[in-house]
Structure formats: C-alpha cells, structure tokens
Design a protein around this motif. Structure first.
Motif, PDB file in Angstrom:
ATOM      1  N   SER A  61       5.809   6.680   1.026  1.00  0.00           N
ATOM      2  CA  SER A  61       6.519   5.406   1.065  1.00  0.00           C
ATOM      3  C   SER A  61       5.549   4.293   0.689  1.00  0.00           C
ATOM      4  CB  SER A  61       7.070   5.165   2.472  1.00  0.00           C
ATOM      5  OG  SER A  61       7.840   3.975   2.489  1.00  0.00           O
ATOM      6  N   ASN A  62       6.092   3.128   0.459  1.00  0.00           N
ATOM      7  CA  ASN A  62       5.274   1.933   0.275  1.00  0.00           C
ATOM      8  C   ASN A  62       5.298   1.134   1.564  1.00  0.00           C
ATOM      9  OD1 ASN A  62       4.466   2.309  -2.441  1.00  0.00           O
ATOM     10  ND2 ASN A  62       6.533   1.785  -3.077  1.00  0.00           N
TER      11      ASN A  62
ATOM     12  N   ARG B   2      -1.675  15.046   8.400  1.00  0.00           N
ATOM     13  CA  ARG B   2      -2.629  14.179   7.698  1.00  0.00           C
ATOM     14  C   ARG B   2      -1.936  12.897   7.247  1.00  0.00           C
ATOM     15  NH1 ARG B   2      -7.127  17.100   6.577  1.00  0.00           N
ATOM     16  NH2 ARG B   2      -6.937  19.357   6.670  1.00  0.00           N
ATOM     17  N   PHE B   3      -2.587  11.767   7.512  1.00  0.00           N
ATOM     18  CA  PHE B   3      -2.054  10.443   7.168  1.00  0.00           C
ATOM     19  C   PHE B   3      -2.981   9.778   6.161  1.00  0.00           C
ATOM     20  CE2 PHE B   3      -1.784   5.827   8.174  1.00  0.00           C
ATOM     21  CZ  PHE B   3      -0.478   5.617   7.770  1.00  0.00           C
ATOM     22  N   PHE B   4      -2.414   9.363   5.028  1.00  0.00           N
ATOM     23  CA  PHE B   4      -3.171   8.743   3.939  1.00  0.00           C
ATOM     24  C   PHE B   4      -2.644   7.342   3.658  1.00  0.00           C
ATOM     25  CE2 PHE B   4      -3.125  13.284   3.264  1.00  0.00           C
ATOM     26  CZ  PHE B   4      -4.390  13.608   2.805  1.00  0.00           C
ATOM     27  N   VAL B   5      -3.537   6.436   3.326  1.00  0.00           N
ATOM     28  CA  VAL B   5      -3.163   5.124   2.793  1.00  0.00           C
ATOM     29  C   VAL B   5      -3.915   4.965   1.482  1.00  0.00           C
ATOM     30  CG1 VAL B   5      -3.207   2.632   3.134  1.00  0.00           C
ATOM     31  CG2 VAL B   5      -2.760   4.135   5.086  1.00  0.00           C
ATOM     32  N   ASP B   6      -3.163   4.707   0.409  1.00  0.00           N
ATOM     33  CA  ASP B   6      -3.745   4.584  -0.928  1.00  0.00           C
ATOM     34  C   ASP B   6      -4.646   5.775  -1.246  1.00  0.00           C
ATOM     35  OD1 ASP B   6      -2.416   2.163  -1.277  1.00  0.00           O
ATOM     36  OD2 ASP B   6      -4.092   1.015  -0.453  1.00  0.00           O
ATOM     37  N   ASP B   7      -4.158   6.983  -0.933  1.00  0.00           N
ATOM     38  CA  ASP B   7      -4.839   8.257  -1.193  1.00  0.00           C
ATOM     39  C   ASP B   7      -6.130   8.446  -0.415  1.00  0.00           C
ATOM     40  OD1 ASP B   7      -2.834   9.215  -2.934  1.00  0.00           O
ATOM     41  OD2 ASP B   7      -3.694   8.036  -4.574  1.00  0.00           O
ATOM     42  N   GLU B   8      -6.405   7.600   0.582  1.00  0.00           N
ATOM     43  CA  GLU B   8      -7.553   7.788   1.463  1.00  0.00           C
ATOM     44  C   GLU B   8      -7.042   8.323   2.797  1.00  0.00           C
ATOM     45  OE1 GLU B   8     -10.983   5.275   3.862  1.00  0.00           O
ATOM     46  OE2 GLU B   8      -9.860   4.277   2.272  1.00  0.00           O
ATOM     47  N   GLU B   9      -7.582   9.464   3.213  1.00  0.00           N
ATOM     48  CA  GLU B   9      -7.177  10.052   4.483  1.00  0.00           C
ATOM     49  C   GLU B   9      -7.742   9.235   5.639  1.00  0.00           C
ATOM     50  OE1 GLU B   9      -6.741  14.521   5.358  1.00  0.00           O
ATOM     51  OE2 GLU B   9      -8.757  13.980   6.079  1.00  0.00           O
TER      52      GLU B   9
ATOM     53  N   HIS C  13       0.846  -1.188   0.000  1.00  0.00           N
ATOM     54  CA  HIS C  13       0.000   0.000   0.000  1.00  0.00           C
ATOM     55  C   HIS C  13       0.884   1.242   0.000  1.00  0.00           C
ATOM     56  CE1 HIS C  13      -3.808  -2.109   0.820  1.00  0.00           C
ATOM     57  NE2 HIS C  13      -3.023  -2.959   1.479  1.00  0.00           N
ATOM     58  N   LYS C  14       0.373   2.305  -0.602  1.00  0.00           N
ATOM     59  CA  LYS C  14       1.077   3.591  -0.634  1.00  0.00           C
ATOM     60  C   LYS C  14       0.634   4.402   0.581  1.00  0.00           C
ATOM     61  CE  LYS C  14      -0.008   7.225  -3.182  1.00  0.00           C
ATOM     62  NZ  LYS C  14      -0.288   8.079  -4.321  1.00  0.00           N
ATOM     63  N   VAL C  15       1.590   4.912   1.355  1.00  0.00           N
ATOM     64  CA  VAL C  15       1.277   5.775   2.491  1.00  0.00           C
ATOM     65  C   VAL C  15       1.880   7.154   2.254  1.00  0.00           C
ATOM     66  CG1 VAL C  15       1.064   3.904   4.165  1.00  0.00           C
ATOM     67  CG2 VAL C  15       3.269   4.988   3.825  1.00  0.00           C
TER      68      VAL C  15
END
Length: 147
Positions: free
Chosen positions: A77-78, A113-120, A57-59
């Motif tokens: 990062s991944n 703000r923290f995102f995983v796969d462009d979802e906040e 996943h992309k973070v």
C-alpha cells in the motif's frame, strides 16, 4: 523512521493518525492441529518519523516460512506521512493490517516482515507448532512421598 511498536495480535484499533493504538492479545506462538485456519489476527506497527520523512511512502508486509517462501501474497500500500506539527520534532502513524482466515498448512517458524520504501524495518517471528506432547509422570512410590 523507527518502529516503536510491532506486534501480531488478536485485534487492534487506532484513533486517527498518531493517535491512541489499542492492541488486544499480542502473541508470537500458536499450538494447533494442521492444516490451521486463523479466523482473525492483526499485524500492528507504530512508525515514528522525522519532519524530513513526511510525504508518500510505499509499505509492504510479507509473511514467509523460514526458507523465505511467502505463505500469502505480499500486502502492499501507499502510506501518507502527514507533515510534523509545528512545535514537535517527530510524528507517529499507526498501521493495522487485519487478516481474515489466514491459512497455515504445516507447523513451522514464520516471519512477518514489514518494509517501508523497500527497507525492512521490523521482523516478527511467529511460531505455529503442534501442541507439545505431555511427558508421562513417573508413578509415585512410598519412598518418594514427603511427610
């Protein structure tokens, strides 16, 4: 995915994927003179995920002022989420982003703000303000004394 823990702190350590997370000095405000350099701080996240969410996943982490202007470049990062161990429904991974010499030019409310796969998934407020002014105390009179 769910965020179990999200904090800004002085320092943090973790013992392996999904292991013990140690957080030292969590805070959400700093009173200082400007410009300010924060020598060391960390953004910490514990991410709980389902069996179906294992994989890469992309973070991304951003720190912005209240107008949405980044104060540092986004950190990306991944993140490999390991397969969930048999017998468990979910797993967790700890993420620690250590920041050195974070420069703050002016007092403001900032958003981490923290995102995983462009979802906040998490938003943390960080108030960096000038020290409050001490209120002058009224002089004590004989009438105000309590015996």
């Amino acid at each position: 995915m769910n965020i179990e823990i999200a904090a800004i702190c002085d320092a943090a350590t973790a013992n392996g994927a999904g292991g013990r997370l140690n957080i030292l000095g969590a805070f959400d405000r700093i009173f200082a003179k400007f410009p300010l350099v924060i020598p060391q701080c960390s953004a910490v996240f514990r991410v709980r995920y389902q069996r179906s969410e294992a994989g890469m996943h992309k973070v991304r982490l951003s720190i912005e002022d209240v107008c949405g202007k980044p104060i540092v470049p986004n950190m990306e990062s991944n993140l490999p989420l390991e397969p969930v161990i048999a017998g468990f429904d979910t797993a967790a991974v700890n993420m620690i982003l250590n920041m050195q010499r974070l420069q703050i030019q002016r007092p403001d409310k900032y958003m981490v703000r923290f995102f995983v796969d462009d979802e906040e998934l998490a938003v943390l407020p960080l108030y960096i303000l000038e020290p409050p002014q001490a209120k002058p105390q009224a002089p004590e009179t004989d009438d105000a004394k309590i015996n």
